[in-house]
Design a protein around this motif. Structure first.
Motif, PDB file in Angstrom:
ATOM      1  N   PRO A 255       1.511   4.317   8.827  1.00 48.68           N
ATOM      2  CA  PRO A 255       1.451   4.134  10.282  1.00 48.68           C
ATOM      3  C   PRO A 255       2.536   4.898  11.025  1.00 48.68           C
ATOM      4  N   CYS A 307      10.352   3.451   8.522  1.00 49.71           N
ATOM      5  CA  CYS A 307       9.438   2.828   7.548  1.00 49.71           C
ATOM      6  C   CYS A 307       9.490   1.305   7.701  1.00 49.71           C
ATOM      7  N   GLY A 311       3.808  -0.950   2.478  1.00 50.59           N
ATOM      8  CA  GLY A 311       3.304  -0.766   1.113  1.00 50.59           C
ATOM      9  C   GLY A 311       1.999  -0.004   1.014  1.00 50.59           C
ATOM     10  N   GLN A 312       1.433   0.443   2.133  1.00 53.38           N
ATOM     11  CA  GLN A 312       0.153   1.161   2.092  1.00 53.38           C
ATOM     12  C   GLN A 312       0.236   2.404   1.209  1.00 53.38           C
ATOM     13  N   CYS A 313       1.348   3.142   1.322  1.00 56.81           N
ATOM     14  CA  CYS A 313       1.453   4.414   0.588  1.00 56.81           C
ATOM     15  C   CYS A 313       1.430   4.195  -0.922  1.00 56.81           C
ATOM     16  N   ALA A 324       6.394   3.564  -1.504  1.00 50.78           N
ATOM     17  CA  ALA A 324       6.908   2.641  -0.472  1.00 50.78           C
ATOM     18  C   ALA A 324       8.321   2.175  -0.804  1.00 50.78           C
TER      19      ALA A 324
HETATM   20  S1  SF4 Z   1       5.727   1.625   3.307  1.00 48.47           S
HETATM   21 FE1  SF4 Z   1       4.809   3.662   3.142  1.00 48.47          FE
HETATM   22  S2  SF4 Z   1       2.992   3.592   4.458  1.00 48.47           S
HETATM   23 FE2  SF4 Z   1       4.289   1.829   5.046  1.00 48.47          FE
HETATM   24  S3  SF4 Z   1       5.577   2.610   6.717  1.00 48.47           S
HETATM   25 FE3  SF4 Z   1       6.742   2.921   4.829  1.00 48.47          FE
HETATM   26  S4  SF4 Z   1       6.290   5.017   4.190  1.00 48.47           S
HETATM   27 FE4  SF4 Z   1       4.710   4.409   5.681  1.00 48.47          FE
END
Ligand code: SF4
Ligand code: SF4
Ligand code: SF4
Length: 365
Positions: A255, A307, A311-313, A324
Protein backbone atom coordinates in the motif's frame (compact mmCIF):
# COMPACT_ATOMS: atom_id res chain seq x y z
CA UNK A 1 -15.43 8.30 24.46
CA UNK A 2 -18.66 6.33 24.60
CA UNK A 3 -19.49 2.67 24.26
CA UNK A 4 -22.44 0.71 22.95
CA UNK A 5 -22.77 -2.93 24.03
CA UNK A 6 -24.83 -5.14 21.76
CA UNK A 7 -25.81 -8.54 23.13
CA UNK A 8 -24.52 -10.39 20.09
CA UNK A 9 -21.22 -11.78 18.81
CA UNK A 10 -18.89 -8.96 17.74
CA UNK A 11 -19.14 -9.84 14.03
CA UNK A 12 -22.95 -9.82 14.15
CA UNK A 13 -23.10 -6.64 16.22
CA UNK A 14 -20.87 -4.80 13.78
CA UNK A 15 -22.84 -6.06 10.79
CA UNK A 16 -26.01 -4.73 12.40
CA UNK A 17 -24.40 -1.35 12.98
CA UNK A 18 -23.22 -0.96 9.38
CA UNK A 19 -26.58 -2.21 8.06
CA UNK A 20 -28.23 0.46 10.25
CA UNK A 21 -25.94 3.17 8.86
CA UNK A 22 -26.86 2.11 5.33
CA UNK A 23 -30.61 1.73 5.91
CA UNK A 24 -30.87 5.05 7.75
CA UNK A 25 -29.15 6.80 4.82
CA UNK A 26 -26.37 8.14 7.05
CA UNK A 27 -23.91 6.51 4.72
CA UNK A 28 -24.43 5.81 1.04
CA UNK A 29 -22.19 2.73 0.97
CA UNK A 30 -20.19 0.37 3.14
CA UNK A 31 -16.69 -0.80 2.19
CA UNK A 32 -16.03 -4.20 3.73
CA UNK A 33 -14.64 -7.67 3.27
CA UNK A 34 -17.22 -10.02 1.77
CA UNK A 35 -17.52 -13.77 1.53
CA UNK A 36 -19.07 -15.70 -1.33
CA UNK A 37 -21.12 -18.41 0.36
CA UNK A 38 -20.89 -20.75 -2.67
CA UNK A 39 -17.14 -20.68 -3.27
CA UNK A 40 -16.01 -19.63 0.21
CA UNK A 41 -13.78 -16.98 -1.40
CA UNK A 42 -13.30 -13.46 -0.06
CA UNK A 43 -13.12 -10.08 -1.73
CA UNK A 44 -13.41 -6.40 -0.86
CA UNK A 45 -16.69 -4.82 -1.83
CA UNK A 46 -18.52 -1.52 -1.83
CA UNK A 47 -22.05 -2.34 -0.69
CA UNK A 48 -24.79 0.15 -1.49
CA UNK A 49 -27.96 -1.86 -0.83
CA UNK A 50 -29.26 -3.61 2.24
CA UNK A 51 -29.50 -6.94 0.39
CA UNK A 52 -25.76 -6.82 -0.24
CA UNK A 53 -25.08 -6.81 3.50
CA UNK A 54 -25.62 -10.57 3.64
CA UNK A 55 -22.22 -11.15 2.10
CA UNK A 56 -20.39 -8.72 4.41
CA UNK A 57 -17.77 -10.29 6.70
CA UNK A 58 -16.19 -7.15 8.14
CA UNK A 59 -14.20 -8.89 10.87
CA UNK A 60 -12.93 -11.95 8.96
CA UNK A 61 -9.21 -12.64 9.66
CA UNK A 62 -8.38 -12.29 5.98
CA UNK A 63 -6.42 -9.72 3.95
CA UNK A 64 -7.01 -10.29 0.24
CA UNK A 65 -5.45 -6.94 -0.56
CA UNK A 66 -4.51 -4.15 1.81
CA UNK A 67 -7.91 -2.44 2.00
CA UNK A 68 -6.26 0.95 2.65
CA UNK A 69 -4.59 0.68 -0.75
CA UNK A 70 -7.85 -0.29 -2.48
CA UNK A 71 -9.89 2.40 -0.73
CA UNK A 72 -7.52 5.16 -1.78
CA UNK A 73 -8.29 4.45 -5.42
CA UNK A 74 -11.87 5.75 -5.04
CA UNK A 75 -11.69 8.25 -2.18
CA UNK A 76 -12.96 10.91 -1.65
CA UNK A 77 -16.58 9.84 -2.24
CA UNK A 78 -19.25 12.44 -2.96
CA UNK A 79 -21.38 11.26 0.01
CA UNK A 80 -20.38 9.72 3.35
CA UNK A 81 -19.40 6.06 3.31
CA UNK A 82 -18.43 3.69 6.14
CA UNK A 83 -15.22 1.70 5.73
CA UNK A 84 -14.07 -1.25 7.81
CA UNK A 85 -10.28 -1.49 7.88
CA UNK A 86 -7.81 -3.42 9.99
CA UNK A 87 -5.51 -1.14 12.00
CA UNK A 88 -2.57 -1.55 9.58
CA UNK A 89 -4.89 -0.93 6.62
CA UNK A 90 -6.12 2.27 8.24
CA UNK A 91 -2.53 3.38 8.87
CA UNK A 92 -1.70 2.60 5.24
CA UNK A 93 -4.67 4.67 4.09
CA UNK A 94 -3.47 7.60 6.21
CA UNK A 95 0.06 7.30 4.78
CA UNK A 96 -1.45 7.38 1.31
CA UNK A 97 -3.64 10.37 2.19
CA UNK A 98 -0.50 12.22 3.29
CA UNK A 99 0.87 11.57 -0.21
CA UNK A 100 -2.37 12.88 -1.73
CA UNK A 101 -3.31 9.36 -2.82
CA UNK A 102 -6.53 9.35 -0.81
CA UNK A 103 -8.67 11.53 1.43
CA UNK A 104 -10.50 11.11 4.71
CA UNK A 105 -13.28 13.40 3.49
CA UNK A 106 -16.73 11.80 3.79
CA UNK A 107 -15.28 8.63 5.31
CA UNK A 108 -16.39 7.07 8.60
CA UNK A 109 -13.57 4.76 9.66
CA UNK A 110 -14.35 1.58 11.59
CA UNK A 111 -11.61 -0.71 12.89
CA UNK A 112 -11.07 -3.40 15.50
CA UNK A 113 -8.52 -4.55 18.04
CA UNK A 114 -6.94 -7.05 15.69
CA UNK A 115 -6.09 -10.69 16.30
CA UNK A 116 -4.20 -10.84 13.00
CA UNK A 117 -4.95 -12.38 9.62
CA UNK A 118 -4.44 -15.95 8.47
CA UNK A 119 -1.71 -16.79 5.98
CA UNK A 120 -2.56 -16.91 2.28
CA UNK A 121 -2.13 -20.71 2.25
CA UNK A 122 -4.69 -21.08 5.02
CA UNK A 123 -7.15 -18.73 3.29
CA UNK A 124 -6.73 -20.35 -0.13
CA UNK A 125 -7.16 -23.87 1.23
CA UNK A 126 -10.32 -22.65 2.97
CA UNK A 127 -11.33 -22.57 6.59
CA UNK A 128 -14.66 -23.86 7.81
CA UNK A 129 -16.60 -22.63 10.81
CA UNK A 130 -14.50 -24.82 13.15
CA UNK A 131 -11.40 -22.98 12.03
CA UNK A 132 -13.09 -19.60 12.47
CA UNK A 133 -14.11 -20.68 15.97
CA UNK A 134 -10.55 -21.73 16.73
CA UNK A 135 -9.23 -18.39 15.48
CA UNK A 136 -11.79 -16.48 17.55
CA UNK A 137 -10.95 -18.44 20.69
CA UNK A 138 -7.32 -17.40 20.37
CA UNK A 139 -8.21 -13.81 19.48
CA UNK A 140 -10.73 -13.25 22.29
CA UNK A 141 -8.37 -14.85 24.84
CA UNK A 142 -5.56 -12.50 23.75
CA UNK A 143 -3.47 -15.35 22.31
CA UNK A 144 -1.54 -15.53 19.05
CA UNK A 145 -3.13 -17.94 16.58
CA UNK A 146 -0.42 -20.21 15.10
CA UNK A 147 -1.73 -19.82 11.52
CA UNK A 148 -1.62 -16.03 11.45
CA UNK A 149 1.05 -14.25 9.39
CA UNK A 150 4.45 -13.75 10.96
CA UNK A 151 4.04 -9.97 10.82
CA UNK A 152 0.72 -10.27 12.69
CA UNK A 153 2.32 -12.44 15.36
CA UNK A 154 4.80 -9.61 15.88
CA UNK A 155 2.41 -6.66 15.37
CA UNK A 156 2.42 -4.14 18.20
CA UNK A 157 -0.02 -1.69 16.59
CA UNK A 158 -3.11 -3.88 16.71
CA UNK A 159 -5.23 -1.31 18.57
CA UNK A 160 -6.48 1.27 16.06
CA UNK A 161 -4.92 4.68 16.66
CA UNK A 162 -7.31 6.91 14.81
CA UNK A 163 -10.55 5.13 13.91
CA UNK A 164 -13.92 6.84 14.42
CA UNK A 165 -15.30 3.53 15.71
CA UNK A 166 -13.44 0.64 17.35
CA UNK A 167 -14.85 -2.85 17.88
CA UNK A 168 -13.13 -4.66 20.76
CA UNK A 169 -11.96 -8.14 19.68
CA UNK A 170 -8.42 -9.09 20.71
CA UNK A 171 -8.31 -9.89 24.43
CA UNK A 172 -12.05 -9.18 24.82
CA UNK A 173 -13.08 -12.44 26.48
CA UNK A 174 -16.83 -12.07 25.90
CA UNK A 175 -16.53 -10.92 22.25
CA UNK A 176 -18.20 -14.17 21.15
CA UNK A 177 -21.47 -13.11 22.80
CA UNK A 178 -21.19 -9.32 23.16
CA UNK A 179 -20.15 -6.65 20.74
CA UNK A 180 -18.38 -3.73 22.40
CA UNK A 181 -18.48 -0.75 20.08
CA UNK A 182 -16.45 2.35 21.01
CA UNK A 183 -17.49 5.67 19.49
CA UNK A 184 -14.26 7.65 19.48
CA UNK A 185 -15.27 10.82 17.65
CA UNK A 186 -18.17 13.25 17.36
CA UNK A 187 -18.75 11.94 13.84
CA UNK A 188 -19.14 8.39 15.19
CA UNK A 189 -21.57 9.50 17.91
CA UNK A 190 -23.63 11.41 15.36
CA UNK A 191 -23.70 8.54 12.88
CA UNK A 192 -24.58 5.86 15.46
CA UNK A 193 -27.44 7.88 17.04
CA UNK A 194 -30.48 5.64 17.50
CA UNK A 195 -28.56 2.39 17.09
CA UNK A 196 -28.78 -0.20 19.90
CA UNK A 197 -28.91 0.64 23.60
CA UNK A 198 -27.92 4.11 24.77
CA UNK A 199 -24.14 4.56 24.76
CA UNK A 200 -22.37 4.72 28.12
CA UNK A 201 -19.51 7.16 28.73
CA UNK A 202 -16.56 4.80 28.91
CA UNK A 203 -12.96 4.76 27.71
CA UNK A 204 -11.37 1.74 26.07
CA UNK A 205 -9.85 -0.49 28.76
CA UNK A 206 -6.29 -0.91 27.47
CA UNK A 207 -5.47 -3.49 30.16
CA UNK A 208 -7.29 -6.16 28.12
CA UNK A 209 -4.75 -5.90 25.31
CA UNK A 210 -1.64 -5.79 27.51
CA UNK A 211 -1.16 -9.56 27.61
CA UNK A 212 -1.28 -9.88 23.83
CA UNK A 213 1.00 -6.85 23.45
CA UNK A 214 3.73 -8.49 25.50
CA UNK A 215 3.38 -11.84 23.68
CA UNK A 216 3.76 -10.01 20.39
CA UNK A 217 6.74 -8.01 21.65
CA UNK A 218 8.49 -11.33 22.38
CA UNK A 219 7.57 -12.65 18.91
CA UNK A 220 8.84 -9.45 17.33
CA UNK A 221 12.21 -9.85 19.00
CA UNK A 222 12.43 -13.44 17.75
CA UNK A 223 11.28 -12.61 14.21
CA UNK A 224 13.37 -9.51 13.67
CA UNK A 225 16.36 -11.09 15.31
CA UNK A 226 16.27 -13.75 12.59
CA UNK A 227 16.22 -11.42 9.56
CA UNK A 228 19.31 -9.69 8.19
CA UNK A 229 21.20 -10.78 11.29
CA UNK A 230 24.91 -11.46 11.46
CA UNK A 231 26.09 -9.66 8.39
CA UNK A 232 25.35 -6.04 7.69
CA UNK A 233 25.24 -3.86 4.59
CA UNK A 234 25.13 -5.25 1.08
CA UNK A 235 26.07 -8.80 2.17
CA UNK A 236 22.92 -8.99 4.29
CA UNK A 237 20.79 -7.75 1.37
CA UNK A 238 22.33 -10.32 -0.99
CA UNK A 239 21.88 -13.12 1.56
CA UNK A 240 18.22 -12.26 2.09
CA UNK A 241 17.13 -11.37 -1.42
CA UNK A 242 19.47 -13.67 -3.35
CA UNK A 243 16.65 -15.98 -4.38
CA UNK A 244 14.39 -13.13 -5.57
CA UNK A 245 12.71 -13.94 -8.89
CA UNK A 246 12.25 -10.28 -9.83
CA UNK A 247 8.48 -10.62 -10.19
CA UNK A 248 7.82 -7.29 -8.35
CA UNK A 249 4.79 -8.88 -6.66
CA UNK A 250 5.92 -7.45 -3.32
CA UNK A 251 5.75 -3.88 -4.58
CA UNK A 252 2.44 -4.31 -6.42
CA UNK A 253 0.61 -5.40 -3.25
CA UNK A 254 2.34 -2.82 -1.06
CA UNK A 255 0.00 0.00 0.00
CA UNK A 256 2.94 2.35 0.44
CA UNK A 257 4.49 1.76 -3.01
CA UNK A 258 2.19 4.35 -4.45
CA UNK A 259 3.94 5.53 -7.63
CA UNK A 260 1.64 5.20 -10.64
CA UNK A 261 4.63 4.28 -12.77
CA UNK A 262 7.38 2.47 -10.92
CA UNK A 263 10.83 3.53 -12.06
CA UNK A 264 11.95 -0.09 -11.89
CA UNK A 265 9.25 -0.99 -14.39
CA UNK A 266 9.87 1.97 -16.67
CA UNK A 267 12.05 2.20 -19.78
CA UNK A 268 14.87 3.30 -17.49
CA UNK A 269 15.27 -0.37 -16.69
CA UNK A 270 14.53 -1.73 -20.16
CA UNK A 271 18.01 -3.12 -20.58
CA UNK A 272 19.10 -3.76 -24.14
CA UNK A 273 21.91 -5.79 -25.68
CA UNK A 274 24.63 -3.10 -25.45
CA UNK A 275 23.95 -2.87 -21.70
CA UNK A 276 24.28 -6.62 -21.24
CA UNK A 277 27.42 -6.73 -23.39
CA UNK A 278 29.02 -3.97 -21.32
CA UNK A 279 28.14 -5.76 -18.08
CA UNK A 280 29.57 -9.02 -19.40
CA UNK A 281 32.74 -7.27 -20.49
CA UNK A 282 33.20 -5.77 -17.03
CA UNK A 283 32.17 -8.72 -14.88
CA UNK A 284 32.58 -11.82 -17.03
CA UNK A 285 29.16 -13.12 -15.96
CA UNK A 286 25.65 -11.81 -15.69
CA UNK A 287 22.89 -12.49 -13.20
CA UNK A 288 19.42 -12.74 -14.74
CA UNK A 289 16.92 -11.33 -14.11
CA UNK A 290 19.07 -8.22 -13.59
CA UNK A 291 18.79 -5.50 -10.94
CA UNK A 292 16.92 -7.55 -8.33
CA UNK A 293 19.09 -6.24 -5.47
CA UNK A 294 18.90 -2.69 -6.78
CA UNK A 295 15.10 -2.98 -6.81
CA UNK A 296 14.94 -3.90 -3.11
CA UNK A 297 17.49 -1.30 -2.05
CA UNK A 298 15.59 1.34 -4.03
CA UNK A 299 12.31 0.34 -2.46
CA UNK A 300 13.85 0.36 1.00
CA UNK A 301 15.18 3.89 0.55
CA UNK A 302 11.95 5.05 -1.05
CA UNK A 303 9.30 3.84 1.35
CA UNK A 304 10.42 1.57 4.17
CA UNK A 305 10.05 4.30 6.85
CA UNK A 306 6.33 4.30 5.99
CA UNK A 307 5.97 0.50 6.09
CA UNK A 308 2.92 -0.39 8.21
CA UNK A 309 3.95 -4.03 8.58
CA UNK A 310 0.80 -5.42 6.98
CA UNK A 311 2.66 -8.49 5.68
CA UNK A 312 1.16 -8.46 2.17
CA UNK A 313 4.58 -8.53 0.50
CA UNK A 314 5.75 -11.65 2.36
CA UNK A 315 2.42 -13.32 1.82
CA UNK A 316 2.63 -13.10 -1.98
CA UNK A 317 6.35 -13.78 -2.41
CA UNK A 318 6.79 -16.97 -4.47
CA UNK A 319 10.36 -17.32 -3.19
CA UNK A 320 9.32 -17.24 0.48
CA UNK A 321 11.51 -14.25 1.24
CA UNK A 322 10.51 -12.56 4.52
CA UNK A 323 10.14 -9.21 2.72
CA UNK A 324 7.79 -7.68 5.30
CA UNK A 325 10.02 -8.49 8.25
CA UNK A 326 13.01 -6.92 6.50
CA UNK A 327 11.12 -3.79 5.45
CA UNK A 328 9.52 -3.33 8.84
CA UNK A 329 12.81 -3.84 10.66
CA UNK A 330 14.70 -1.42 8.40
CA UNK A 331 11.77 1.02 8.29
CA UNK A 332 11.38 1.16 12.04
CA UNK A 333 15.03 1.94 12.51
CA UNK A 334 14.81 4.85 10.05
CA UNK A 335 11.47 6.10 11.36
CA UNK A 336 12.76 6.02 14.95
CA UNK A 337 15.37 8.67 14.08
CA UNK A 338 12.45 11.01 13.34
CA UNK A 339 10.21 9.64 16.14
CA UNK A 340 7.81 8.80 13.34
CA UNK A 341 5.15 6.10 13.42
CA UNK A 342 3.59 5.58 9.98
CA UNK A 343 -0.15 6.25 9.89
CA UNK A 344 -0.32 7.44 13.52
CA UNK A 345 -1.58 10.90 12.74
CA UNK A 346 -2.69 12.54 9.49
CA UNK A 347 -1.13 15.82 10.70
CA UNK A 348 2.32 14.28 11.17
CA UNK A 349 4.57 15.02 8.19
CA UNK A 350 6.42 12.26 6.39
CA UNK A 351 10.10 12.58 7.43
CA UNK A 352 11.81 12.70 4.03
CA UNK A 353 9.23 15.09 2.61
CA UNK A 354 9.81 17.81 5.19
CA UNK A 355 13.00 19.51 6.25
CA UNK A 356 13.11 20.64 9.89
CA UNK A 357 15.91 23.00 10.80
CA UNK A 358 16.26 21.51 14.27
CA UNK A 359 16.96 18.02 12.92
CA UNK A 360 20.47 16.60 12.67
CA UNK A 361 22.15 19.67 14.16
CA UNK A 362 25.07 17.41 15.08
CA UNK A 363 26.06 17.47 11.40
CA UNK A 364 26.26 21.27 11.29
CA UNK A 365 29.69 22.81 11.90
S1 SF4 B 1 4.68 -5.03 5.10
FE1 SF4 B 1 5.29 -5.09 2.94
S2 SF4 B 1 3.40 -4.67 1.80
FE2 SF4 B 1 3.02 -4.02 3.94
S3 SF4 B 1 3.58 -1.84 3.98
FE3 SF4 B 1 5.42 -2.98 4.58
S4 SF4 B 1 6.59 -3.25 2.70
FE4 SF4 B 1 4.49 -2.71 2.11
S1 SF4 C 1 -0.38 -6.46 10.93
FE1 SF4 C 1 -1.40 -6.00 12.87
S2 SF4 C 1 -3.14 -4.72 12.37
FE2 SF4 C 1 -2.44 -5.70 10.46
S3 SF4 C 1 -3.69 -7.53 10.25
FE3 SF4 C 1 -1.82 -8.14 11.33
S4 SF4 C 1 -2.30 -7.93 13.52
FE4 SF4 C 1 -3.88 -6.85 12.37
S1 SF4 D 1 7.70 -10.97 -4.40
FE1 SF4 D 1 9.56 -12.09 -3.77
S2 SF4 D 1 10.40 -12.90 -5.68
FE2 SF4 D 1 8.94 -11.31 -6.29
S3 SF4 D 1 10.22 -9.42 -6.44
FE3 SF4 D 1 9.41 -9.49 -4.35
S4 SF4 D 1 11.03 -10.50 -3.15
FE4 SF4 D 1 11.44 -10.95 -5.32
Amino acid sequence: MSRIDVQKASSKGLKELIAYLLESGRVSAVFSLRKDSKTGSYDLGLITEEAGMETAEPLAPVMIANAGQVLSSFAPPAEPIAVVLKPCELRAFIERAKREQGSLENILTISMTCGGVLTRDRVVSGFDSDKVGDYENHCFAGDIHPETRDTCKACEYFVPMNADITVSMAGQEDAGTRCHIYLNTDLAREMAKGFGPDPAEEDFDSSITEGLASKRAAEKERLYGAVMSGKGGLDAVIDTFGKCLGCHGCSRVCPICYCMICDFESRNFDNDMPYFEKELEQKGALRLPPDTMFFHIGRMIHMSFSCVGCGQCSDVCPADIPVASVFKKVGEQTAAIFEYVPGRDIEESIPVMVFKEEEFTEFID
